[in-house]
Motif scaffolding. Structure first.
Motif, PDB file in Angstrom:
ATOM      1  N   SER A  58     -16.512 -16.605  48.948  1.00  0.00           N
ATOM      2  CA  SER A  58     -17.775 -15.953  48.628  1.00  0.00           C
ATOM      3  C   SER A  58     -18.446 -16.652  47.449  1.00  0.00           C
ATOM      4  O   SER A  58     -19.666 -16.853  47.435  1.00  0.00           O
ATOM      5  CB  SER A  58     -17.531 -14.478  48.298  1.00  0.00           C
ATOM      6  OG  SER A  58     -18.716 -13.835  47.884  1.00  0.00           O
ATOM      7  N   ILE A 101     -20.683 -19.578  48.240  1.00  0.00           N
ATOM      8  CA  ILE A 101     -22.043 -19.206  48.624  1.00  0.00           C
ATOM      9  C   ILE A 101     -22.889 -18.990  47.376  1.00  0.00           C
ATOM     10  O   ILE A 101     -24.024 -19.482  47.265  1.00  0.00           O
ATOM     11  CB  ILE A 101     -22.050 -17.932  49.489  1.00  0.00           C
ATOM     12  CG1 ILE A 101     -21.178 -18.101  50.736  1.00  0.00           C
ATOM     13  CG2 ILE A 101     -23.470 -17.531  49.846  1.00  0.00           C
ATOM     14  CD1 ILE A 101     -21.653 -19.158  51.686  1.00  0.00           C
ATOM     15  N   THR A 102     -22.343 -18.258  46.421  1.00  0.00           N
ATOM     16  CA  THR A 102     -23.067 -17.965  45.190  1.00  0.00           C
ATOM     17  C   THR A 102     -23.427 -19.240  44.441  1.00  0.00           C
ATOM     18  O   THR A 102     -24.561 -19.396  43.963  1.00  0.00           O
ATOM     19  CB  THR A 102     -22.230 -17.021  44.306  1.00  0.00           C
ATOM     20  OG1 THR A 102     -22.011 -15.790  45.012  1.00  0.00           O
ATOM     21  CG2 THR A 102     -22.919 -16.717  42.996  1.00  0.00           C
ATOM     22  N   THR A 104     -28.570 -16.867  51.635  1.00  0.00           N
ATOM     23  CA  THR A 104     -27.428 -15.969  51.825  1.00  0.00           C
ATOM     24  C   THR A 104     -27.240 -15.631  53.295  1.00  0.00           C
ATOM     25  O   THR A 104     -26.136 -15.773  53.845  1.00  0.00           O
ATOM     26  CB  THR A 104     -27.628 -14.675  51.013  1.00  0.00           C
ATOM     27  OG1 THR A 104     -27.882 -14.989  49.641  1.00  0.00           O
ATOM     28  CG2 THR A 104     -26.397 -13.792  51.096  1.00  0.00           C
ATOM     29  N   ALA A 138     -23.642 -14.518  54.955  1.00  0.00           N
ATOM     30  CA  ALA A 138     -23.275 -13.617  53.864  1.00  0.00           C
ATOM     31  C   ALA A 138     -24.349 -12.535  53.704  1.00  0.00           C
ATOM     32  O   ALA A 138     -25.370 -12.536  54.400  1.00  0.00           O
ATOM     33  CB  ALA A 138     -23.098 -14.407  52.573  1.00  0.00           C
ATOM     34  N   PRO A 170     -26.633 -10.336  50.685  1.00  0.00           N
ATOM     35  CA  PRO A 170     -26.992 -10.203  49.272  1.00  0.00           C
ATOM     36  C   PRO A 170     -26.640  -8.802  48.772  1.00  0.00           C
ATOM     37  O   PRO A 170     -27.272  -7.820  49.174  1.00  0.00           O
ATOM     38  CB  PRO A 170     -28.503 -10.456  49.259  1.00  0.00           C
ATOM     39  CG  PRO A 170     -28.961 -10.072  50.634  1.00  0.00           C
ATOM     40  CD  PRO A 170     -27.823 -10.343  51.569  1.00  0.00           C
ATOM     41  N   SER A 211     -33.027  -8.803  46.647  1.00  0.00           N
ATOM     42  CA  SER A 211     -31.736  -9.451  46.916  1.00  0.00           C
ATOM     43  C   SER A 211     -31.145 -10.157  45.709  1.00  0.00           C
ATOM     44  O   SER A 211     -30.041 -10.704  45.789  1.00  0.00           O
ATOM     45  CB  SER A 211     -31.904 -10.453  48.067  1.00  0.00           C
ATOM     46  OG  SER A 211     -32.230  -9.782  49.256  1.00  0.00           O
ATOM     47  N   SER A 263     -22.954 -12.176  46.049  1.00  0.00           N
ATOM     48  CA  SER A 263     -22.858 -12.422  47.491  1.00  0.00           C
ATOM     49  C   SER A 263     -21.657 -11.685  48.072  1.00  0.00           C
ATOM     50  O   SER A 263     -20.627 -11.537  47.411  1.00  0.00           O
ATOM     51  CB  SER A 263     -22.695 -13.924  47.766  1.00  0.00           C
ATOM     52  OG  SER A 263     -23.734 -14.661  47.163  1.00  0.00           O
TER      53      SER A 263
END
Length: 287
Positions: free
Chosen positions: A57, A60-61, A89, A94, A96, A107, A138
């Motif tokens: 995760s 992604i962030t 996202t 994923a 938000p 988001s 995320s």
């Protein structure tokens, strides 16, 4: 909770025998708990599988921040930042986490200049010299990762740049004391001592928090405190450290939107944040 025998599978889900995994740590916790006169919880310790989920995760962030950094500029609205964050996202499978959390309408949080945290994206355009915190959380596969970065728009005043740099260093100072069997108070004291040595105050009304399978979990991470106080830190604990440093007074007030927190004296505020996990010999940044 049933007693685990040394040859049983460990409670953490690692697949290892208890004696080869958490048995020694649990014995240490029992001894520490007796010495401190407190029960030390282990249910907030994440399993290896959960930590890996949070780590993914976090990828992604991090990608979101890199995208924002490549696009943020004078004249951009915070709503446009929100669109970048939301689309990236969703396009990476994923979710938000801020969107609709407690009624939050966007988001991502965008906090400019005297906004301490929880600023709501709008048609407000970024101006030369602004400093802005972008706070991203995320959810990927049910796992949460939370982080924030500061961005300086164009050429900012020296005092603004120095505040942004000090806030980033305060985060590092706080992380550097994290290790097994240290205390939450160690983090707060380290951050507070550093910030005040630079002439800044530390916001005490907001703090870091446990995270992973929920947005907000135990422990609460205060950014002011005293060494040796608060919850003990254990391997496998996952939480955020997110110190907010103010130029002036530490107090905040909430605007009429019921979300945006600003400095009471109108002076600048800055914040950096990471999600970290306590390891056997220190910590690992997951964002």
């Amino acid at each position: 909770m049933r007693r685990i025998n040394r040859n049983d599978d460990c409670w953490c889900g690692s697949g290892k025998k208890y004696k080869k995994c958490h048995m020694e740590q649990d014995e240490t916790l029992r001894k520490l708990g007796n010495e401190l006169g407190m029960k030390i919880p282990r249910d907030i310790i994440k399993t290896p599988e959960q930590i890996e989920g949070i780590r993914k995760s976090g990828e992604i962030t991090r990608g979101i921040f890199d995208l924002v950094e490549a696009n943020i500029k004078v004249g951009m609205t915070t709503d446009e930042i929100n669109t970048l964050v939301h689309e990236y996202t969703i396009n990476h499978d994923a979710i938000p986490a801020p969107l609709n959390y407690g009624g939050f309408p966007k988001s991502v949080c965008t906090s400019i200049n005297d906004v301490v945290c929880h600023g709501i994206p709008s048609d407000r355009k970024l101006e030369e010299g602004d400093i802005i915190n972008v706070d991203v959380t995320s959810i990927l596969g049910g796992y949460f990762s939370d982080s924030s970065r500061m961005y300086i728009i164009g050429e900012a005043k020296k005092e603004a740049v120095e505040l942004v740099e000090a806030a980033k260093e305060a985060l590092q100072v706080g992380m550097d004391v994290v290790k097994p069997y240290a205390f939450v108070g160690d983090i707060g004291e380290a951050i507070q001592t550093y910030a005040e040595s630079k002439g800044y105050s530390v916001v005490y009304e907001y703090g870091g928090h446990g995270i992973g399978v929920k947005f907000h979990e135990d422990p609460y991470i205060a950014h002011v405190g005293k060494k040796g106080e608060g919850m003990i830190l254990l391997p496998g604990m996952v939480f955020t450290i997110e110190p907010m440093l103010n130029q002036g007074r530490p107090e905040t007030r909430i605007l009429k939107d019921d979300w945006t927190a600003v400095t009471r004296d109108g002076k600048l505020s800055a914040q950096w944040e990471h999600t970290i996990v306590v390891t056997e010999d220190g910590y690992e940044i997951l964002t």
